[in-house]
Scaffold this motif. Structure first.
Motif, PDB file in Angstrom:
ATOM      1  N   ALA A  37       0.823  -1.219   0.000  1.00 27.52           N
ATOM      2  CA  ALA A  37       0.000   0.000   0.000  1.00 27.52           C
ATOM      3  C   ALA A  37       0.849   1.258   0.000  1.00 27.52           C
ATOM      4  N   GLY A  38       2.170   1.083   0.080  1.00 27.25           N
ATOM      5  CA  GLY A  38       3.061   2.250   0.097  1.00 27.25           C
ATOM      6  C   GLY A  38       3.018   2.965   1.437  1.00 27.25           C
ATOM      7  N   ARG A  39       2.712   2.231   2.498  1.00 27.64           N
ATOM      8  CA  ARG A  39       2.600   2.885   3.814  1.00 27.64           C
ATOM      9  C   ARG A  39       3.426   2.148   4.853  1.00 27.64           C
ATOM     10  N   HIS A  40       4.535   1.654   4.464  1.00 24.93           N
ATOM     11  CA  HIS A  40       5.315   0.860   5.409  1.00 24.93           C
ATOM     12  C   HIS A  40       5.962   1.768   6.458  1.00 24.93           C
ATOM     13  N   ASP A  41       5.733   1.400   7.711  1.00 22.29           N
ATOM     14  CA  ASP A  41       6.322   2.133   8.828  1.00 22.29           C
ATOM     15  C   ASP A  41       7.015   1.085   9.698  1.00 22.29           C
ATOM     16  N   ALA A  42       8.336   1.036   9.593  1.00 17.66           N
ATOM     17  CA  ALA A  42       9.087  -0.031  10.253  1.00 17.66           C
ATOM     18  C   ALA A  42       8.855  -0.028  11.762  1.00 17.66           C
ATOM     19  N   ALA A  43       8.804   1.156  12.323  1.00 20.11           N
ATOM     20  CA  ALA A  43       8.637   1.259  13.783  1.00 20.11           C
ATOM     21  C   ALA A  43       7.267   0.701  14.196  1.00 20.11           C
ATOM     22  N   HIS A  44       6.263   1.038  13.388  1.00 22.95           N
ATOM     23  CA  HIS A  44       4.901   0.567  13.678  1.00 22.95           C
ATOM     24  C   HIS A  44       4.838  -0.962  13.580  1.00 22.95           C
ATOM     25  N   ALA A  45       5.462  -1.492  12.521  1.00 25.60           N
ATOM     26  CA  ALA A  45       5.467  -2.943  12.339  1.00 25.60           C
ATOM     27  C   ALA A  45       6.201  -3.619  13.495  1.00 25.60           C
ATOM     28  N   GLN A  46       7.297  -3.006  13.895  1.00 19.29           N
ATOM     29  CA  GLN A  46       8.078  -3.555  15.015  1.00 19.29           C
ATOM     30  C   GLN A  46       7.241  -3.540  16.295  1.00 19.29           C
ATOM     31  N   ALA A  47       6.523  -2.447  16.497  1.00 21.50           N
ATOM     32  CA  ALA A  47       5.692  -2.321  17.705  1.00 21.50           C
ATOM     33  C   ALA A  47       4.580  -3.371  17.707  1.00 21.50           C
TER      34      ALA A  47
END
Lengths: 216, 795
Positions: free
Chosen positions: A110-120
């Motif tokens: 979706a073009g919305r990758h947020d590494a910190a969010h995924a990690q959380a």
């Protein structure tokens, strides 16, 4: 209104009776709805129509004011990428990708990758120690948690969960359910959860029953 | 988005390296055999073109002397003075090298070494010690000429070109010319040839190289073999792509459910396949180069032996074949993967995403009907088809039809075995084998094709060998063959031989157009050598007596077939001399038509032709003494005398080289098929745990299950081998009775070689057992936890 269904009907080719008959439904942002019903009552079909995985014969389905009816395949694919997240009973993870790649997959699509969010999310779902593993190395409960993380990573407006605990034992099902509700509530997304379990449905703010293609 | 989707798609290969290896290796092996054969063909054709270019063959009219004669230098000068725009050529052997002498001032453009290279000039070419142009390897073989060697890669292999004066000196033929090239532009005022040089004849341009035409069939056969190998490779690729796509159905559904558009998904999958095809194609072309480099010396020897065609034994990287190799790899992948992509296009988003048992039976009935239809087409083409293309179309229909018929036939046999089995494990064995059949079908079809090709080609080649050795015994009856350089030496040879030999048989011929086709007319002496040894395909009663009375002619099978001539049909061998056909004889290996008349009739028809070659009948023990006498008393060099044993050994050596090529291709094709079986078994091994685990749980040990798996592979290979035999024999018949007749003009009798077939069957069983060994060993050592995992919902 986040979701609005009006007089939706659906009949599968070759079937004598309609699986959905004039279903109307509304859900506000942040709303959580449990959908129950017998096998074959049309719960999954309804979820597929809302998720843009299938099309209705008549009536309308609108998400965030966008009518899904006139959308073509690429249009519906765009909707699934960005607005709606679907959690399947069979998890449907990509077996050749690691847990970390699976979690990030839809958000990247979706073009919305947020590494910190995924990690959380991974941290909250107890997956931090499994990020380099492949799905086949995880238990069913862990795989479903990966599916939840993947669905929530792009921050969808509406989460559709099709019997997400159907393949899990009671204790694991309770844990997964609680985490799902908690995380969805934190994101402010809407949630429609299809379940056979009266016990889980009773814990949702709102519940509806589907019988013979009609909501009660 | 493209990168994300592509990464997910490629991750499948990363997690399934065996599948990736199968796909790449299958395509690379198929491409290797195809491009290897193409490389050989391209190299050979380039050599023919170079030879034709150097000699002006095909494109220019030529003036030659009548048989037995030469053109004197003065005649050339007289022709030039009479207005003829001609250029002289002399040709001969200098050691093992073919030396051609030209005159650069009059030679037409495009012949000879072309523009003189850097470092050489016309003065150096003509004056002093002169210059010799040739490839580096040819120059190395050339005896010392005293001339300056100039490396010229464009010149045909084993050929050297120099000034005609130097060539005449080196060949020890002063003032002699072999032929005159007639340039396209000629003055209208020139005097007629018959007036200036009545003993010379002019022949029209032939519009192409003789050698290229003669060898076309040989290259067509090689191409067909290459195509067959490529088809076997494609079976592997089809299997690998089909399996990979089936296993990725779940992933494709998930990707679509997560929002990946279908069109983009299909486009990226096509791109992924194209990239893999390109990698495999490059690998295949590199492997093909090695195959060609290994086989080219044998092919070159075969072409030299059979057709006298000089082909370089060294390989050049020619764009025509490596580009065609890459194109074949891409096209093959498109064919093999097109169906799988189309199935994904049509797959509904909400369809069951469980891999539809890649191994499930697919349209078996339709396949059986298609096989039957193709076999009927093959039969119809065999009965009514005309021409070489129809012959190859018949072969294609026969092989594809046979391959498609294999799975239904095997299923029927296994069903019968299952019905007859009594013990429960035996029943399960046959039922499980039948269930696995669709998954192994492609590999077994590849094995069938490889075995059938082996049976067919080896039957053809061995029949050829058997017929040809018998034919050599018939035709090479004289113990010693001697050639003279001129009529005076011929007379000396006859004088020496008549005292010591039992018979002196002149071999005299003239090249003529007979029934509109190029042919050789021979004059044969009436002698027991011919009467006792020659075998006819068709002949009138007492054919030799009738021939001796000059009542008709004998023709070879080639002329009979090409000109549609039968017994009693009339043949004109010289103006006003037409005679009926008395007999038709087999003439294996000869590319041109042949007519035999009596010696007396020949002398009457062609009085200017004197015999320069002789066959001598004598006690084999006297061959050495006769050679010594001819050397001492008639001045015949050793190189002009060949004893029968040497000719036979030479001819058989040529055949052995041919067999080396076909045997190598046979082994390579069988190896590719064995590889296909191994890959299929390895892939199935992982997929069939759900079928094995319950049997294991019921008390059959892992070792027993592994042994049954091994037995299953051997049984399937044995059944495939049994079915490959009739297909291979049908292939051999088609090659001998249809393709060979169309390509070469003669039909070979078909012999059967049961010992060879048994050995091939043993090899196939060994290949199958070896292929099954590794998966079976893995099964025998599989941890019970993996088998137990089948019974758990969560894995």
């Amino acid at each position: 209104m986040l979701l609005s269904l009006r007089e939706v009907t659906k009949t599968y080719p070759g079937a004598e009776t309609a699986v959905l008959r004039g279903v109307s439904l509304a859900l506000e942002a942040g709303g959580m709805l449990a959908l129950t019903g017998e096998s074959g009552s049309g719960k999954s079909t309804l979820l597929h129509l809302i998720g843009g995985l299938d099309t209705a014969d008549s009536g309308s389905v609108a998400i965030d004011g966008t009518d899904l009816t006139p959308l073509d395949d690429p249009g519906r694919a765009r909707l699934r990428r960005g607005t709606v997240g679907v959690i399947f009973q069979q998890f449907n993870l990509i077996p050749s990708l690691t847990v970390a790649a699976n979690i990030a997959f839809q958000a990247r699509l979706a073009g919305r990758h947020d590494a910190a969010h995924a990690q959380a999310l991974a941290q909250r779902l107890g997956l931090a120690g499994h990020l380099d593993k492949y799905p086949e190395q995880l238990s069913g409960g862990q795989q479903q948690r990966v599916a939840i993380a993947r669905t929530l990573a792009p921050r969808p407006r509406l989460v559709l969960a099709d019997e997400p605990t159907g393949n899990l034992d009671e204790a694991t099902a309770d844990t997964v359910f609680a985490l799902l509700c908690e995380l969805v509530a934190e994101t402010g997304a809407g949630l429609i959860l299809v379940t056979h379990s009266e016990r889980l449905a009773a814990r949702m703010r709102r519940r509806m029953h589907l019988s013979a293609g009609q909501l009660t | 988005m493209n990168r994300v989707i592509l990464a997910a798609l490629l991750s499948h290969w990363w997690r399934n390296p065996l599948q990736l290896f199968t796909l790449l290796a299958g395509l690379a092996l198929g491409t290797a055999l195809w491009s290897g054969v193409q490389a050989i063909n391209a190299e050979a054709r380039a050599s023919y073109d170079a030879a034709a270019g150097a000699l002006g063959e095909g494109n220019l009219a030529q003036i030659t002397a009548l048989p037995g004669g030469v053109i004197a230098q003065q005649t050339y000068v007289a022709l030039r003075r009479a207005g003829w725009n001609v250029s002289p050529v002399i040709e001969g052997k200098l050691g093992a090298v073919r030396l051609i002498g030209i005159e650069p001032l009059t030679a037409p453009r495009g012949t000879g070494p072309g523009p003189l290279p850097d470092g050489a000039d016309l003065g150096a070419f003509l004056s002093g010690n002169g210059q010799v142009f040739a490839r580096a390897e040819t120059l190395a073989r050339l005896p010392d000429t005293g001339a300056e060697p100039v490396v010229t890669p464009e010149i045909a292999p084993n050929t050297a070109i120099t000034d005609i004066g130097l060539a005449q000196r080196l060949l020890n033929r002063p003032d002699q010319i072999d032929r005159l090239l007639v340039l396209p532009d000629q003055p209208l005022t020139r005097r007629p040839l018959a007036e200036v040089a009545p003993d010379l004849v002019e022949t029209a341009p032939q519009g192409g190289s003789d050698v290229a035409r003669l060898t076309d069939s040989f290259h067509l056969n090689l191409t067909a073999f290459g195509l067959l190998s490529f088809a076997v490779g494609l079976f592997i690729v089809h299997g690998a792509i089909g399996l990979a796509f089936e296993q990725r159905r779940t992933m494709v559904r998930t990707l679509r459910a997560l929002g990946a558009p279908l069109r983009r998904l299909i486009g990226l999958m096509a791109l992924e396949l194209a990239a893999l095809a390109l990698v495999a194609g490059l690998l295949g072309v590199a492997l093909g180069y090695l195959v060609a480099a290994a086989l080219l010396p044998d092919v070159a020897a075969t072409l030299r032996g059979l057709y006298g065609a000089e082909v370089s034994g060294q390989l050049a990287l020619r764009p025509v074949w490596w580009l065609s190799g890459l194109a074949m790899a891409l096209a093959g992948t498109a064919v093999a993967g097109g169906g799988a992509l189309w199935a994904l296009v049509r797959m509904p988003l909400l369809a069951s995403a469980q891999p539809r048992a890649w191994a499930m039976a697919r349209h078996q009935r339709g396949q059986a009907l298609l096989a039957l239809a193709l076999l009927c087409v093959a039969a119809a083409l065999a009965l009514w088809g005309q021409g070489l293309r129809a012959g190859f179309a018949m072969l294609g229909a026969l092989l594809i039809g046979g391959a498609l018929a294999l799975p239904p036939l095997l299923a029927g046999l296994l069903r019968r075995a299952e019905a007859r089995a009594q013990a429960p494990l035996a029943q399960w064995f046959w039922a499980d084998t039948r269930q696995q059949l669709p998954g192994l079908a492609l590999a077994l079809m590849a094995l069938l094709l490889a075995m059938a090709a082996n049976v067919g080609v080896s039957t053809m080649v061995s029949s050829f060998r058997l017929t040809f050795t018998g034919f050599l015994d018939q035709r090479l009856a004289s113990e010693l063959y001697v050639s003279a350089t001129d009529p005076a030496q011929a007379r000396a040879i006859v004088a020496v031989a008549e005292g010591q030999a039992q018979a002196v048989l002149p071999i005299v011929l003239v090249e003529r157009t007979v029934a509109g086709l190029p042919a050789e007319v021979f004059g044969a002496r009436d002698h027991a050598t011919y009467r006792e040894n020659w075998r006819f395909l068709q002949a009138i009663p007492d054919v030799w007596d009738a021939l001796a009375r000059a009542e008709g002619v004998l023709i070879n099978e080639q002329l009979s077939r090409r000109a549609g001539l039968g017994l009693d049909d009339t043949v004109e061998i010289a103006p006003g001399l037409a005679l009926p056909v008395l007999g038709i004889y087999g003439d294996y290996g000869n590319p041109v038509g042949q007519v035999i008349v009596t010696e007396a009739l020949f002398q009457r028809a062609f009085p200017q032709v004197t015999p320069l070659r002789f066959g001598l009948r004598l006690d084999p023990a006297q061959v050495g003494a006769m050679q010594a006498a001819l050397r001492d008393r008639a001045g015949v060099p050793d190189t002009a005398m060949i004893d029968q044993a040497a000719i036979k050994a030479l001819s058989l050596a040529v055949f052995e080289r041919t067999f080396t090529v076909t045997a190598a291709l046979n082994v390579l094709t069988l190896a590719v098929a064995g590889f296909a079986l191994l890959m299929s078994l390895l892939t199935l091994a992982a997929m069939r745990l759900p079928q094995l685990a319950p049997v294991w749980a019921l008390g059959v040990s892992r070792r027993r299950l592994a042994a049954l798996d091994l037995a299953r592979a051997v049984v399937l290979a044995a059944l495939t081998g049994v079915l490959a035999l009739p297909l291979g024999l049908a292939l051999a018949w088609a090659l001998l009775a249809v393709v060979n007749v169309e390509a070469f003009g003669w039909r070979l009798p078909m012999y059967l070689f049961p010992g060879d077939y048994l050995r091939l069957g043993g090899l196939a069983l060994l290949a199958a057992a070896l292929a099954a060994l590794w998966p079976a060993w893995q099964l025998s050592r599989m941890p019970p936890a993996r088998l137990l995992g089948v019974f758990r919902h969560e894995r």
